[in-house]
Design an enzyme around this catalytic site. Sequence first.
Site, PDB file in Angstrom:
ATOM      1  N   LYS A  15       5.986   1.557  -8.886  1.00  0.00           N
ATOM      2  CA  LYS A  15       4.718   1.228  -9.530  1.00  0.00           C
ATOM      3  C   LYS A  15       4.843   1.320 -11.065  1.00  0.00           C
ATOM      4  CE  LYS A  15       1.786   2.652  -5.636  1.00  0.00           C
ATOM      5  NZ  LYS A  15       0.619   3.473  -5.215  1.00  0.00           N
ATOM      6  N   THR A 130       0.737  10.696  -0.083  1.00  0.00           N
ATOM      7  CA  THR A 130       0.057   9.841  -1.072  1.00  0.00           C
ATOM      8  C   THR A 130      -0.290  10.630  -2.341  1.00  0.00           C
ATOM      9  OG1 THR A 130      -0.892   8.536   0.723  1.00  0.00           O
ATOM     10  CG2 THR A 130      -1.986   8.370  -1.416  1.00  0.00           C
ATOM     11  N   HIS A 164       5.148   2.461  -4.064  1.00  0.00           N
ATOM     12  CA  HIS A 164       4.450   1.962  -2.877  1.00  0.00           C
ATOM     13  C   HIS A 164       5.499   1.710  -1.810  1.00  0.00           C
ATOM     14  CE1 HIS A 164       2.208  -0.560  -0.113  1.00  0.00           C
ATOM     15  NE2 HIS A 164       3.281  -1.344  -0.106  1.00  0.00           N
TER      16      HIS A 164
HETATM   17  P1  GDP Z   1      -0.113   5.102   0.271  1.00  0.00           P
HETATM   18  O1  GDP Z   1       0.216   4.180   1.421  1.00  0.00           O
HETATM   19  O2  GDP Z   1       0.508   6.477   0.436  1.00  0.00           O
HETATM   20  O3  GDP Z   1       0.227   4.494  -1.070  1.00  0.00           O
HETATM   21  O4  GDP Z   1      -1.708   5.363   0.295  1.00  0.00           O
HETATM   22  P2  GDP Z   1      -2.935   4.400   0.701  1.00  0.00           P
HETATM   23  O5  GDP Z   1      -2.440   3.128   1.316  1.00  0.00           O
HETATM   24  O6  GDP Z   1      -3.889   5.238   1.476  1.00  0.00           O
HETATM   25  O7  GDP Z   1      -3.640   4.112  -0.709  1.00  0.00           O
HETATM   26  C1  GDP Z   1      -3.140   3.137  -1.592  1.00  0.00           C
HETATM   27  C2  GDP Z   1      -3.134   3.719  -2.999  1.00  0.00           C
HETATM   28  O8  GDP Z   1      -4.483   4.000  -3.395  1.00  0.00           O
HETATM   29  C3  GDP Z   1      -2.418   5.062  -3.165  1.00  0.00           C
HETATM   30  O9  GDP Z   1      -1.025   4.936  -3.308  1.00  0.00           O
HETATM   31  C4  GDP Z   1      -3.094   5.619  -4.405  1.00  0.00           C
HETATM   32  O10 GDP Z   1      -2.540   5.059  -5.602  1.00  0.00           O
HETATM   33  C5  GDP Z   1      -4.529   5.134  -4.233  1.00  0.00           C
HETATM   34  N1  GDP Z   1      -5.388   6.133  -3.560  1.00  0.00           N
HETATM   35  C6  GDP Z   1      -5.350   6.477  -2.240  1.00  0.00           C
HETATM   36  N2  GDP Z   1      -6.280   7.398  -1.943  1.00  0.00           N
HETATM   37  C7  GDP Z   1      -6.957   7.642  -3.090  1.00  0.00           C
HETATM   38  C8  GDP Z   1      -8.052   8.526  -3.427  1.00  0.00           C
HETATM   39  O11 GDP Z   1      -8.593   9.273  -2.604  1.00  0.00           O
HETATM   40  N3  GDP Z   1      -8.465   8.524  -4.733  1.00  0.00           N
HETATM   41  C9  GDP Z   1      -7.887   7.710  -5.676  1.00  0.00           C
HETATM   42  N4  GDP Z   1      -8.368   7.783  -6.920  1.00  0.00           N
HETATM   43  N5  GDP Z   1      -6.863   6.892  -5.394  1.00  0.00           N
HETATM   44  C10 GDP Z   1      -6.393   6.839  -4.122  1.00  0.00           C
HETATM   45 MG    MG Z   2      -0.668   2.355   1.977  1.00  0.00          MG
END
Ligand code: GDP
Ligand code: MG
Length: 197
Positions: A15, A130, A164
């Site tokens: 990223k 995450t 990611h």
């Molecule tokens: P990942 O697969 O571990 O990247 O997580 P997700 O697919 O759930 O979320 C996508 C992206 O959104 C994450 O990598 C974070 O950058 C962002 N994100 C996820 N959850 C949160 C949250 O609760 N708050 C904020 N501010 N950002 C979030």
């Molecule tokens: Mg994801």
Amino acid sequence: MKPHPREEMTFVLVKPDGVRRGLVGEVIRRIEQTGLKIIALEMYTPSREEIDKHYPKDEAWITRLGHKTLSTYEKYGLDPMEEMGKNKAEEIGPDVRGWLVDYMSSGPVVKMVVAGVHAVDMVRKLAGNTQPALAEMGTIRGDYSVDSAASANTDKRAIHNLIHASETAEEAKHEIDHWGMKKKLHSYKRVEEDLMI
Ligand code: GDP
Ligand code: MG
């Protein structure tokens, strides 16, 4: 015939924060060290539209983001009405998705396709939770960041978590296609393919 397990593919992005912190090499090193193979690699500055299409648009995914955000507010005793002027997951989800689009289109990223045994789960394991503050030491997010949902939500931005990685084989397929990597795949043999796997 089913493809050999070592042909499983996943999509990885360093990223914008990972690129700007000079962690491209470290991410690649950790992936290659496990025996996983980089079969496509490119630096790229994505548009907002490309990021918008990268993340799922279905209501379930967007509401899930809203629920995650609400549970963080609850855990830290914050009032979502005070923080965001709303308290419904389906209304908060699109805002968080918007923060994510801002973050992911803020500078160059490095796109990669990684192949190998359990590539999807292996790269998720290398990435860690995450939230870097919850990610185990030894993972990329745990070793190189301390960001958290509480901190990111307070600042109204996405969690800065360096990489990611696709969560499922279907997500990987969509992402490899979406990022134009299908025609950029290379074929070669790692020596581990005769020795380890
Ligand atoms: P990942 O697969 O571990 O990247 O997580 P997700 O697919 O759930 O979320 C996508 C992206 O959104 C994450 O990598 C974070 O950058 C962002 N994100 C996820 N959850 C949160 C949250 O609760 N708050 C904020 N501010 N950002 C979030
Ligand atoms: Mg994801």
